[in-house]
Motif scaffolding. Structure first.
Motif, PDB file in Angstrom:
ATOM      1  N   HIS A   1      43.469 -35.658  10.077  1.00  0.00           N
ATOM      2  CA  HIS A   1      43.601 -33.929  10.528  1.00  0.00           C
ATOM      3  C   HIS A   1      43.477 -33.553  12.060  1.00  0.00           C
ATOM      4  O   HIS A   1      44.685 -32.704  12.465  1.00  0.00           O
ATOM      5  N   ALA A   2      42.975 -34.186  13.354  1.00  0.00           N
ATOM      6  CA  ALA A   2      43.869 -33.965  14.557  1.00  0.00           C
ATOM      7  C   ALA A   2      44.896 -34.394  15.051  1.00  0.00           C
ATOM      8  O   ALA A   2      45.522 -34.107  15.781  1.00  0.00           O
ATOM      9  N   LEU A   3      45.579 -35.433  14.092  1.00  0.00           N
ATOM     10  CA  LEU A   3      47.068 -35.812  14.471  1.00  0.00           C
ATOM     11  C   LEU A   3      48.106 -35.194  14.082  1.00  0.00           C
ATOM     12  O   LEU A   3      49.318 -35.304  13.541  1.00  0.00           O
ATOM     13  N   ALA A   4      48.232 -33.991  12.579  1.00  0.00           N
ATOM     14  CA  ALA A   4      49.020 -33.742  12.047  1.00  0.00           C
ATOM     15  C   ALA A   4      49.525 -32.198  13.084  1.00  0.00           C
ATOM     16  O   ALA A   4      50.784 -32.418  12.262  1.00  0.00           O
ATOM     17  N   PRO A   5      49.454 -31.910  14.042  1.00  0.00           N
ATOM     18  CA  PRO A   5      50.322 -30.981  14.840  1.00  0.00           C
ATOM     19  C   PRO A   5      51.182 -32.132  15.060  1.00  0.00           C
ATOM     20  O   PRO A   5      52.823 -31.473  15.390  1.00  0.00           O
ATOM     21  N   ALA A   6      51.600 -33.856  15.176  1.00  0.00           N
ATOM     22  CA  ALA A   6      52.177 -34.213  15.891  1.00  0.00           C
ATOM     23  C   ALA A   6      52.776 -34.262  14.920  1.00  0.00           C
ATOM     24  O   ALA A   6      54.173 -34.523  15.508  1.00  0.00           O
TER      25      ALA A   6
ATOM     26  N   HIS B   1      46.503 -46.848  24.160  1.00  0.00           N
ATOM     27  CA  HIS B   1      45.921 -47.808  23.255  1.00  0.00           C
ATOM     28  C   HIS B   1      44.509 -47.371  23.018  1.00  0.00           C
ATOM     29  O   HIS B   1      43.870 -48.070  23.169  1.00  0.00           O
ATOM     30  N   TYR B   2      43.893 -46.097  23.361  1.00  0.00           N
ATOM     31  CA  TYR B   2      42.584 -46.104  22.916  1.00  0.00           C
ATOM     32  C   TYR B   2      42.366 -45.494  21.763  1.00  0.00           C
ATOM     33  O   TYR B   2      43.414 -45.059  20.726  1.00  0.00           O
ATOM     34  N   ALA B   3      40.808 -46.005  20.962  1.00  0.00           N
ATOM     35  CA  ALA B   3      40.786 -45.690  19.315  1.00  0.00           C
ATOM     36  C   ALA B   3      40.680 -44.743  18.898  1.00  0.00           C
ATOM     37  O   ALA B   3      40.709 -43.165  20.071  1.00  0.00           O
ATOM     38  N   PHE B   4      41.424 -43.773  17.781  1.00  0.00           N
ATOM     39  CA  PHE B   4      41.471 -42.163  17.076  1.00  0.00           C
ATOM     40  C   PHE B   4      40.229 -42.739  16.259  1.00  0.00           C
ATOM     41  O   PHE B   4      40.052 -41.465  15.719  1.00  0.00           O
TER      42      PHE B   4
ATOM     43  N   PRO C   1      46.005 -47.328  17.385  1.00  0.00           N
ATOM     44  CA  PRO C   1      45.591 -48.316  17.842  1.00  0.00           C
ATOM     45  C   PRO C   1      44.482 -49.099  17.463  1.00  0.00           C
ATOM     46  O   PRO C   1      43.225 -48.274  16.273  1.00  0.00           O
ATOM     47  N   GLY C   2      44.148 -50.872  17.101  1.00  0.00           N
ATOM     48  CA  GLY C   2      43.629 -51.825  15.939  1.00  0.00           C
ATOM     49  C   GLY C   2      43.424 -51.027  13.997  1.00  0.00           C
ATOM     50  O   GLY C   2      42.570 -51.699  14.130  1.00  0.00           O
ATOM     51  N   GLY C   3      44.126 -49.874  14.218  1.00  0.00           N
ATOM     52  CA  GLY C   3      44.537 -49.698  12.977  1.00  0.00           C
ATOM     53  C   GLY C   3      43.427 -48.950  12.472  1.00  0.00           C
ATOM     54  O   GLY C   3      43.395 -48.359  11.027  1.00  0.00           O
ATOM     55  N   CYS C   4      42.617 -48.118  13.602  1.00  0.00           N
ATOM     56  CA  CYS C   4      41.333 -47.795  12.803  1.00  0.00           C
ATOM     57  C   CYS C   4      41.689 -46.401  12.705  1.00  0.00           C
ATOM     58  O   CYS C   4      41.980 -45.518  14.176  1.00  0.00           O
ATOM     59  N   TYR C   5      40.986 -45.437  11.738  1.00  0.00           N
ATOM     60  CA  TYR C   5      41.239 -43.796  11.430  1.00  0.00           C
ATOM     61  C   TYR C   5      40.418 -43.449  10.898  1.00  0.00           C
ATOM     62  O   TYR C   5      39.646 -44.880   9.681  1.00  0.00           O
ATOM     63  N   ASP C   6      40.617 -41.811  10.655  1.00  0.00           N
ATOM     64  CA  ASP C   6      38.983 -41.409   9.531  1.00  0.00           C
ATOM     65  C   ASP C   6      39.927 -40.491   9.376  1.00  0.00           C
ATOM     66  O   ASP C   6      40.808 -39.976   9.589  1.00  0.00           O
ATOM     67  N   ASP C   7      39.292 -39.836   8.209  1.00  0.00           N
ATOM     68  CA  ASP C   7      40.136 -38.345   7.625  1.00  0.00           C
ATOM     69  C   ASP C   7      40.353 -37.103   9.340  1.00  0.00           C
ATOM     70  O   ASP C   7      40.792 -36.691   9.704  1.00  0.00           O
ATOM     71  N   ALA C   8      39.224 -37.213  10.394  1.00  0.00           N
ATOM     72  CA  ALA C   8      39.241 -36.656  11.246  1.00  0.00           C
ATOM     73  C   ALA C   8      40.067 -36.128  11.420  1.00  0.00           C
ATOM     74  O   ALA C   8      40.372 -36.193  12.262  1.00  0.00           O
TER      75      ALA C   8
ATOM     76  N   LYS D   1      39.102 -35.852  20.064  1.00  0.00           N
ATOM     77  CA  LYS D   1      39.552 -35.270  18.715  1.00  0.00           C
ATOM     78  C   LYS D   1      40.850 -34.357  19.142  1.00  0.00           C
ATOM     79  O   LYS D   1      42.339 -34.256  19.308  1.00  0.00           O
ATOM     80  N   PRO D   2      40.414 -33.547  19.833  1.00  0.00           N
ATOM     81  CA  PRO D   2      41.284 -32.171  20.302  1.00  0.00           C
ATOM     82  C   PRO D   2      42.470 -32.986  21.777  1.00  0.00           C
ATOM     83  O   PRO D   2      43.277 -32.689  21.290  1.00  0.00           O
ATOM     84  N   ASP D   3      42.072 -33.964  22.364  1.00  0.00           N
ATOM     85  CA  ASP D   3      43.609 -34.663  22.681  1.00  0.00           C
ATOM     86  C   ASP D   3      44.062 -35.609  21.679  1.00  0.00           C
ATOM     87  O   ASP D   3      45.540 -36.074  22.856  1.00  0.00           O
ATOM     88  N   MET D   4      44.297 -35.634  20.596  1.00  0.00           N
ATOM     89  CA  MET D   4      45.201 -36.933  20.210  1.00  0.00           C
ATOM     90  C   MET D   4      46.591 -36.472  20.128  1.00  0.00           C
ATOM     91  O   MET D   4      47.338 -37.436  19.969  1.00  0.00           O
ATOM     92  N   ALA D   5      46.640 -35.189  18.977  1.00  0.00           N
ATOM     93  CA  ALA D   5      47.787 -34.891  19.049  1.00  0.00           C
ATOM     94  C   ALA D   5      48.588 -35.346  20.874  1.00  0.00           C
ATOM     95  O   ALA D   5      49.944 -35.854  19.824  1.00  0.00           O
ATOM     96  N   ASP D   6      47.942 -34.712  21.326  1.00  0.00           N
ATOM     97  CA  ASP D   6      48.849 -34.361  22.708  1.00  0.00           C
ATOM     98  C   ASP D   6      49.009 -35.839  23.333  1.00  0.00           C
ATOM     99  O   ASP D   6      49.947 -35.767  24.118  1.00  0.00           O
ATOM    100  N   ASP D   7      47.731 -36.699  23.044  1.00  0.00           N
ATOM    101  CA  ASP D   7      48.390 -37.922  23.802  1.00  0.00           C
ATOM    102  C   ASP D   7      49.525 -39.337  22.773  1.00  0.00           C
ATOM    103  O   ASP D   7      49.889 -39.754  23.255  1.00  0.00           O
ATOM    104  N   VAL D   8      49.812 -38.473  21.456  1.00  0.00           N
ATOM    105  CA  VAL D   8      50.992 -39.128  21.119  1.00  0.00           C
ATOM    106  C   VAL D   8      51.902 -38.513  21.329  1.00  0.00           C
ATOM    107  O   VAL D   8      53.478 -38.926  21.353  1.00  0.00           O
ATOM    108  N   GLN D   9      51.868 -37.069  22.038  1.00  0.00           N
ATOM    109  CA  GLN D   9      53.189 -36.959  22.628  1.00  0.00           C
ATOM    110  C   GLN D   9      53.808 -36.676  24.359  1.00  0.00           C
ATOM    111  O   GLN D   9      54.922 -37.347  24.276  1.00  0.00           O
ATOM    112  N   ARG D  10      52.564 -37.313  24.592  1.00  0.00           N
ATOM    113  CA  ARG D  10      52.487 -38.458  26.061  1.00  0.00           C
ATOM    114  C   ARG D  10      53.251 -39.615  25.700  1.00  0.00           C
ATOM    115  O   ARG D  10      54.426 -40.073  26.673  1.00  0.00           O
TER     116      ARG D  10
END
Length: 298
Positions: free
Chosen positions: A218-223, A164-167, A208-215, A179-188
């Motif tokens: 992109h970082a979440l795509a592997p999930a 529940h940390y911000a993306f 979390p918080g509904g906060c996101y951007d294009d970066a 950013k490099p940890d985002m997909a792993d956070d989702v998989q966890r």
């Protein structure tokens, strides 16, 4: 033939007929002619099994997802678009964020409640289908509840990150996932749901918080998830007036809406009360409650 002989012959035929009727009433009909239920014209289940062997298990339909955006970006879904030339179906998806950040363990140990079992029971009692966006940390803190929700066909569990940390930053003061940890956070988080025994888990993710951007997209795509936002904000976070929350939802809902609420007693103490008003009033308007997977499928 004289009269006595004719009478004896008639009595003999009558007796034979009665004996024949008696056999039809007592003897069971042949097995292939057994009466089948009206809903099917196939042979009896036992005969079918003997002839064709066991039937394969029915495979449930996979939950729908959206295609990636330009450059492979994670797609984002907010509500059901109105169909051109057709009346919009009166369906609405109520979603509940089960929030707990990775560093809130000490607060839970001191008695703060990040769950809301009474809300879940009220949804069950009112027969409301819903989607719970759960953090992995919440599932670890309340594994029995995560399992119960995730095995109830009325609900589905979607991913709300592990930590529940911000993306994206800034985001309501939340710490930020690198950013490099985002997909792993989702998989966890998905791993935590599995470890708790949840079954009805869908490949949807809420930032979390509904906060996101294009970066972040992109970082979440592997999930391989579809990000799910909303078009109606309930305002239940830290609210103290259940009627105000209910009115905000009732004023905002339209056919195909997706409502964001919370399943956290300490941060959203009046949500369950608001639901007791929201559900019957929307039903009176002709609405049907669906999970996000059904809303997206439509």
């Amino acid at each position: 033939m004289n009269t006595s002989v004719r009478n004896l012959a008639a009595l003999g035929l009558l007796g034979a007929a009665l004996v024949g009727c008696g056999r039809e009433a007592v003897d069971p009909p042949p097995a292939p002619q057994a009466k089948e239920p009206a809903v099917t014209t196939s042979p009896s289940p036992r005969a079918s099994a003997a002839a064709a062997g066991p039937k394969p298990a029915r495979v449930p339909a996979a939950p729908p997802t959206m295609a990636p955006g330009p450059g492979g970006l994670t797609p984002v879904y907010t509500h059901r678009a109105k169909r051109t030339g057709k009346a919009a179906e009166k369906v609405v998806a109520l979603t509940f964020d089960a929030d707990m950040t990775a560093d809130q363990g000490p607060r839970a140990a001191q008695g703060e409640r990040f769950d809301n079992p009474q809300l879940i029971e009220t949804l069950r009692r009112l027969r409301v289908d819903a989607t719970v966006f759960m953090t992995g940390r919440w599932a670890e803190e309340y594994p029995d509840q995560a399992k119960s929700i995730g095995r109830d066909p009325r609900f589905e569990i979607a991913n709300h990150s592990y930590s529940h940390y911000a993306f994206a930053s800034p985001c309501y003061g939340l710490p930020t996932v690198a950013k490099p940890d985002m997909a792993d956070d989702v998989q966890r988080a998905f791993d935590a749901f599995r470890d708790a025994g949840a079954v009805n888990v869908v490949p949807y993710f809420r930032f979390p918080g509904g906060c996101y951007d294009d970066a972040a997209l992109h970082a979440l795509a592997p999930a391989g998830v579809t990000a799910v936002q909303w078009d109606v904000v309930s305002g239940d976070a830290f609210a103290q007036d259940a009627d105000a929350v209910a009115e905000q939802v009732l004023d905002g809902v339209k056919p195909g809406s997706l409502v964001v609420m919370h399943c956290t007693r300490s941060a959203a103490p009046v949500t369950e009360q608001a639901i007791q008003r929201i559900v019957p009033e929307l039903r009176a308007r002709g609405y049907r409650f669906v999970k996000v997977s059904e809303l997206m499928r439509g």
